[in-house]
Design a protein around this motif. Structure first.
Motif, PDB file in Angstrom:
ATOM      1  N   GLY A  15       2.055  -9.126  -9.716  1.00 31.94           N
ATOM      2  CA  GLY A  15       2.686 -10.444  -9.767  1.00 31.94           C
ATOM      3  C   GLY A  15       3.113 -10.931  -8.401  1.00 31.94           C
ATOM      4  N   ALA A  16       3.642 -10.017  -7.573  1.00 28.66           N
ATOM      5  CA  ALA A  16       4.027 -10.389  -6.215  1.00 28.66           C
ATOM      6  C   ALA A  16       2.808 -10.803  -5.396  1.00 28.66           C
ATOM      7  CB  ALA A  16       4.763  -9.233  -5.541  1.00 28.66           C
ATOM      8  N   LEU A  17       1.693 -10.117  -5.593  1.00 28.87           N
ATOM      9  CA  LEU A  17       0.471 -10.476  -4.877  1.00 28.87           C
ATOM     10  C   LEU A  17       0.000 -11.874  -5.250  1.00 28.87           C
ATOM     11  CD1 LEU A  17      -1.673  -7.195  -4.909  1.00 28.87           C
ATOM     12  CD2 LEU A  17      -0.878  -8.431  -2.907  1.00 28.87           C
ATOM     13  N   PHE A  18       0.048 -12.206  -6.530  1.00 25.52           N
ATOM     14  CA  PHE A  18      -0.377 -13.539  -6.951  1.00 25.52           C
ATOM     15  C   PHE A  18       0.505 -14.617  -6.329  1.00 25.52           C
ATOM     16  CE2 PHE A  18      -2.127 -11.615 -11.129  1.00 25.52           C
ATOM     17  CZ  PHE A  18      -3.233 -11.166 -10.441  1.00 25.52           C
ATOM     18  N   LYS A  19       1.826 -14.394  -6.325  1.00 22.10           N
ATOM     19  CA  LYS A  19       2.740 -15.380  -5.746  1.00 22.10           C
ATOM     20  C   LYS A  19       2.480 -15.554  -4.246  1.00 22.10           C
ATOM     21  CE  LYS A  19       6.531 -14.622  -9.024  1.00 22.10           C
ATOM     22  NZ  LYS A  19       7.942 -14.175  -9.179  1.00 22.10           N
ATOM     23  N   VAL A  20       2.303 -14.438  -3.551  1.00 26.47           N
ATOM     24  CA  VAL A  20       2.085 -14.520  -2.100  1.00 26.47           C
ATOM     25  C   VAL A  20       0.740 -15.164  -1.791  1.00 26.47           C
ATOM     26  CG1 VAL A  20       1.829 -13.149  -0.001  1.00 26.47           C
ATOM     27  CG2 VAL A  20       3.610 -12.581  -1.644  1.00 26.47           C
ATOM     28  N   SER A  21      -0.267 -14.906  -2.630  1.00 26.49           N
ATOM     29  CA  SER A  21      -1.582 -15.520  -2.384  1.00 26.49           C
ATOM     30  C   SER A  21      -1.500 -17.040  -2.504  1.00 26.49           C
ATOM     31  CB  SER A  21      -2.611 -14.955  -3.360  1.00 26.49           C
ATOM     32  OG  SER A  21      -2.288 -15.318  -4.698  1.00 26.49           O
ATOM     33  N   LYS A  22      -0.770 -17.536  -3.493  1.00 27.06           N
ATOM     34  CA  LYS A  22      -0.583 -18.987  -3.613  1.00 27.06           C
ATOM     35  C   LYS A  22       0.208 -19.530  -2.419  1.00 27.06           C
ATOM     36  CE  LYS A  22      -0.673 -19.081  -8.678  1.00 27.06           C
ATOM     37  NZ  LYS A  22       0.093 -19.411  -9.907  1.00 27.06           N
ATOM     38  N   LEU A  23       1.224 -18.773  -1.990  1.00 30.30           N
ATOM     39  CA  LEU A  23       2.022 -19.191  -0.843  1.00 30.30           C
ATOM     40  C   LEU A  23       1.169 -19.269   0.421  1.00 30.30           C
ATOM     41  CD1 LEU A  23       4.863 -19.803   0.316  1.00 30.30           C
ATOM     42  CD2 LEU A  23       5.134 -17.344   0.649  1.00 30.30           C
ATOM     43  N   PRO A  35       2.793  -2.995 -11.023  1.00 25.54           N
ATOM     44  CA  PRO A  35       4.076  -3.679 -10.777  1.00 25.54           C
ATOM     45  C   PRO A  35       4.027  -4.700  -9.657  1.00 25.54           C
ATOM     46  CG  PRO A  35       4.402  -1.322 -11.085  1.00 25.54           C
ATOM     47  CD  PRO A  35       2.925  -1.551 -11.007  1.00 25.54           C
ATOM     48  N   SER A  36       3.164  -4.515  -8.662  1.00 26.49           N
ATOM     49  CA  SER A  36       3.127  -5.431  -7.524  1.00 26.49           C
ATOM     50  C   SER A  36       2.090  -6.536  -7.681  1.00 26.49           C
ATOM     51  CB  SER A  36       2.811  -4.644  -6.240  1.00 26.49           C
ATOM     52  OG  SER A  36       1.553  -4.009  -6.359  1.00 26.49           O
ATOM     53  N   ASP A  55       0.823  -1.206   0.000  1.00 28.09           N
ATOM     54  CA  ASP A  55       0.000   0.000   0.000  1.00 28.09           C
ATOM     55  C   ASP A  55       0.850   1.246   0.000  1.00 28.09           C
ATOM     56  OD1 ASP A  55      -2.173  -1.645   0.036  1.00 28.09           O
ATOM     57  OD2 ASP A  55      -2.480  -1.525   2.203  1.00 28.09           O
ATOM     58  N   SER A  56       1.940   1.258   0.784  1.00 30.79           N
ATOM     59  CA  SER A  56       2.791   2.446   0.845  1.00 30.79           C
ATOM     60  C   SER A  56       3.460   2.710  -0.489  1.00 30.79           C
ATOM     61  CB  SER A  56       3.854   2.274   1.935  1.00 30.79           C
ATOM     62  OG  SER A  56       4.699   1.174   1.645  1.00 30.79           O
ATOM     63  N   GLU A  57       3.840   1.641  -1.203  1.00 32.31           N
ATOM     64  CA  GLU A  57       4.437   1.842  -2.519  1.00 32.31           C
ATOM     65  C   GLU A  57       3.410   2.397  -3.493  1.00 32.31           C
ATOM     66  OE1 GLU A  57       6.227  -1.694  -3.884  1.00 32.31           O
ATOM     67  OE2 GLU A  57       7.958  -1.569  -2.522  1.00 32.31           O
ATOM     68  N   ASP A  58       2.154   1.969  -3.346  1.00 30.83           N
ATOM     69  CA  ASP A  58       1.119   2.513  -4.219  1.00 30.83           C
ATOM     70  C   ASP A  58       0.936   3.998  -3.990  1.00 30.83           C
ATOM     71  OD1 ASP A  58       0.874  -0.018  -5.083  1.00 30.83           O
ATOM     72  OD2 ASP A  58      -0.984  -0.459  -4.007  1.00 30.83           O
TER      73      ASP A  58
END
Length: 598
Positions: free
Chosen positions: A369-377, A366-367, A347-350
């Motif tokens: 892809g990171a959200l998708f990876k973390v959601s699967k994790l 930009p974030s 959120d702070s980067e946004d």
């Protein structure tokens, strides 16, 4: 004693008249050679002026009997070699005994200082060896700046070597520009292994000086990893059954040193991301929890891990719980704080991003892809901890809700984790089951997961009804797509309206970017309309003035032709015009209107 025998060869006919008592030994010597070179012994001997034989005690002499033996040899004129292994002792003992140039020329203190500056500080390995000797000479070695000079020399040498290595990799490209011929790696940092022998307090000072001098963060990170692996895997080798300490006391003391090592390494971590691997950060976090490090250190590690959580694996998140036996198998609270740090960092980067990011043509932020990876994790982590009988419902749900709703594009993983939890906790009430199943968006289940959920007896009745309803919609959409003559209906799980309606499969940032682009296009079109209207108003004023000056029918005919040629939203045309040769004034007017309309 060997020392006494060698001295007796020089003073063969002179009996010893002074006894020096130091920690670890007693020396029978002669006053004259000692008082001629040592100011401290001179003052002490003066107190026993009336006695034939005096005894002097030096209980706090740095280095003990070994250091005093070297000082006594110097007083008697016996040659010995100054080396990196004894120069720190000589500096300290000469200061303690006041063996300076004030009492004799070319004193032990001046010789030791000269050797330290001209030999030791020009060689990195010697500096490390001297620092190792200083561990037992603190704080006097620090007050004499022996430690400081060696630390500065190490930092300067490593920085200079890296600069020289960088210059050696520079070469000119075909276009004439300088670039690195090959990427910079840490294999050439041979000093990393040398620094691992230092005690943690001296190691901290060296690394801090390196960071101030500009040593590469990658090299700092590699050194920290190497030092942590060596210090934290050391076994307690100094315990034995004959010592006065019990085994528990020794282990407790060893844990205290390891705690200091972990806290020091955390404080020395470079601020740059990806300098150390996230697996190493998780290893530090496990050690910090096990050794009960300070809360500030653990929170700092959790913040760093959260900033790059998309690089973590499931094994990294499975942190064992080191608390009482009735707790969960894994430390769920720590993982929750890491996820909160990840979400807040996102959120702070946004908020800090420039508006130009939203105006880009890319549909994904930009974030994303990171959200998708973390959601699967997170879904895999929930499925792993779900069978734990001690895992409370609120803890399970708080992990599942720690990510924003747009992080999961498909809910198969979340459904699988909830199904495992329901299977392991069959005593849940119907209200708790309904609360848990509200986390699932049944529209985002795949066909296989939807078919499984429709027959899953562990789900509450309301959830099964929702699954059946959406499965019916899915079937209806499939049938409608098979008949091209009929109007196709939009898919229920991926609807999007280009006129400004929000998309369910897009993040709030992407929806905001789409609306921003449409708003910008509307503003541009309104500006063009305003310019066209201003031009028309000016033409109308000019023609009205011309009408007042001339009432001829010829002008009125020309005026009607001009009106016919004006257009609000396109090229000017003259349909229905019967005049073959318009006047020069009308041609100039038409060209002017056309030029301003485009």
């Amino acid at each position: 004693m060997e020392l006494l025998l060698s001295f007796c060869r020089i003073f063969r006919d002179v009996p010893s008249d002074i006894t020096i008592d130091v920690a670890g030994g007693t020396f029978a010597l002669h006053k004259f050679p000692l008082v001629s070179r040592s100011g401290r012994i001179r003052r002490l001997v003066a107190e026993y002026r009336d006695s034939d034989i005096s005894k002097v005690e030096l209980p706090n002499l740095p280095g003990g009997a070994e250091s005093f033996e070297l000082a006594a040899k110097f007083c008697y004129g016996i040659n010995f070699e100054i080396t990196p292994a004894n120069v720190a002792q000589l500096c300290c003992v000469s200061d303690y005994l006041e063996m300076t140039d004030d009492y004799s020329k070319d004193s032990l203190g001046s010789r030791s200082e000269e050797y330290l500056d001209s030999v030791v500080c020009k060689n990195l390995e010697m500096c490390v060896e001297v620092l190792k000797q200083c561990e037992n000479l603190l704080p006097l070695a620090d007050e004499l700046k022996v430690v400081g000079r060696c630390v500065d020399a190490i930092a300067s040498k490593t920085c200079a070597e890296q600069i020289a290595s960088s210059f050696s990799r520079l070469e000119y490209s075909s276009s004439g520009r300088l670039h690195m011929s090959r990427p910079i790696k840490c294999e050439g940092d041979w000093w990393i292994e040398d620094l691992s022998v230092l005690r943690v307090d001296l190691y901290q000072r060296v690394i801090t000086a390196m960071k101030c001098r500009g040593v590469r963060p990658e090299s700092i990170g590699a050194s920290l990893i190497n030092y942590a692996e060596k210090e934290l895997t050391k076994k307690t080798s100094f315990w034995n059954s004959s010592s006065g300490q019990s085994r528990n006391e020794v282990i407790s003391g060893n844990d205290g040193y390891k705690r200091q090592v972990v806290e020091t390494i955390i404080s020395l971590l470079p601020v740059e991301k990806l300098v150390v691997s996230i697996s190493f950060l998780f290893g530090l976090l496990r050690s910090a929890i096990l050794l009960d490090c300070s809360v500030a250190c653990r929170l700092e590690l959790e913040r760093r891990i959260g900033s790059q959580l998309d690089l973590a694996t499931l094994d990294d998140l499975l942190i064992p719980s080191f608390r009482h036996a009735g707790d969960t198998l894994f430390d769920v609270d720590t993982v929750h704080r890491i996820l909160v740090n990840f979400s807040q960092q996102d959120d702070s980067e946004d908020d800090l991003e420039d508006a130009s990011v939203f105006e880009s043509e890319s549909l994904q932020s930009p974030s994303q892809g990171a959200l998708f990876k973390v959601s699967k994790l997170v879904d895999n982590y929930l499925a792993e901890i779900a069978p734990d009988a001690n895992l409370k419902l609120n803890k399970f749900m708080v992990i599942a809700e720690s990510l924003p709703s747009h992080a999961r594009t498909i809910h198969d993983g979340l459904y699988r984790a909830i199904d495992v939890y329901l299977k392991a906790h069959q005593n849940l009430s119907d209200a708790d089951k309904r609360k848990l199943c509200k986390l699932i968006d049944f529209q985002k289940l795949s066909q296989e997961a939807g078919s499984h959920a429709a027959q899953n007896e562990r789900l509450p009745l309301q959830s099964i009804v929702q699954v059946l309803y959406f499965e019916q919609l899915r079937l209806r959409n499939a049938l409608s797509c098979s008949f091209p003559d009929e109007d196709p209906k939009p898919m229920f799980h991926s609807w999007r309206v280009n006129s400004g309606a929000l998309s369910a499969s897009m993040s709030p940032k992407d929806n905001y970017a789409s609306l921003r682009r449409e708003n910008r296009e509307l503003k541009l079109e309104l500006a063009r309309m305003r310019m066209r209207l201003n031009d028309l108003e000016k033409e109308h004023v000019c023609m009205k003035r011309t009408m007042q000056k001339s009432n001829s029918r010829k002008f009125m005919s020309s005026f009607s032709k001009k009106i016919g040629k004006l257009s609000f939203f396109g090229h000017s045309s003259s349909r229905g015009s019967s005049s073959p040769t318009p006047s020069r004034q009308s041609q100039r007017t038409d060209s002017k209107v056309t030029e301003r309309t485009y």
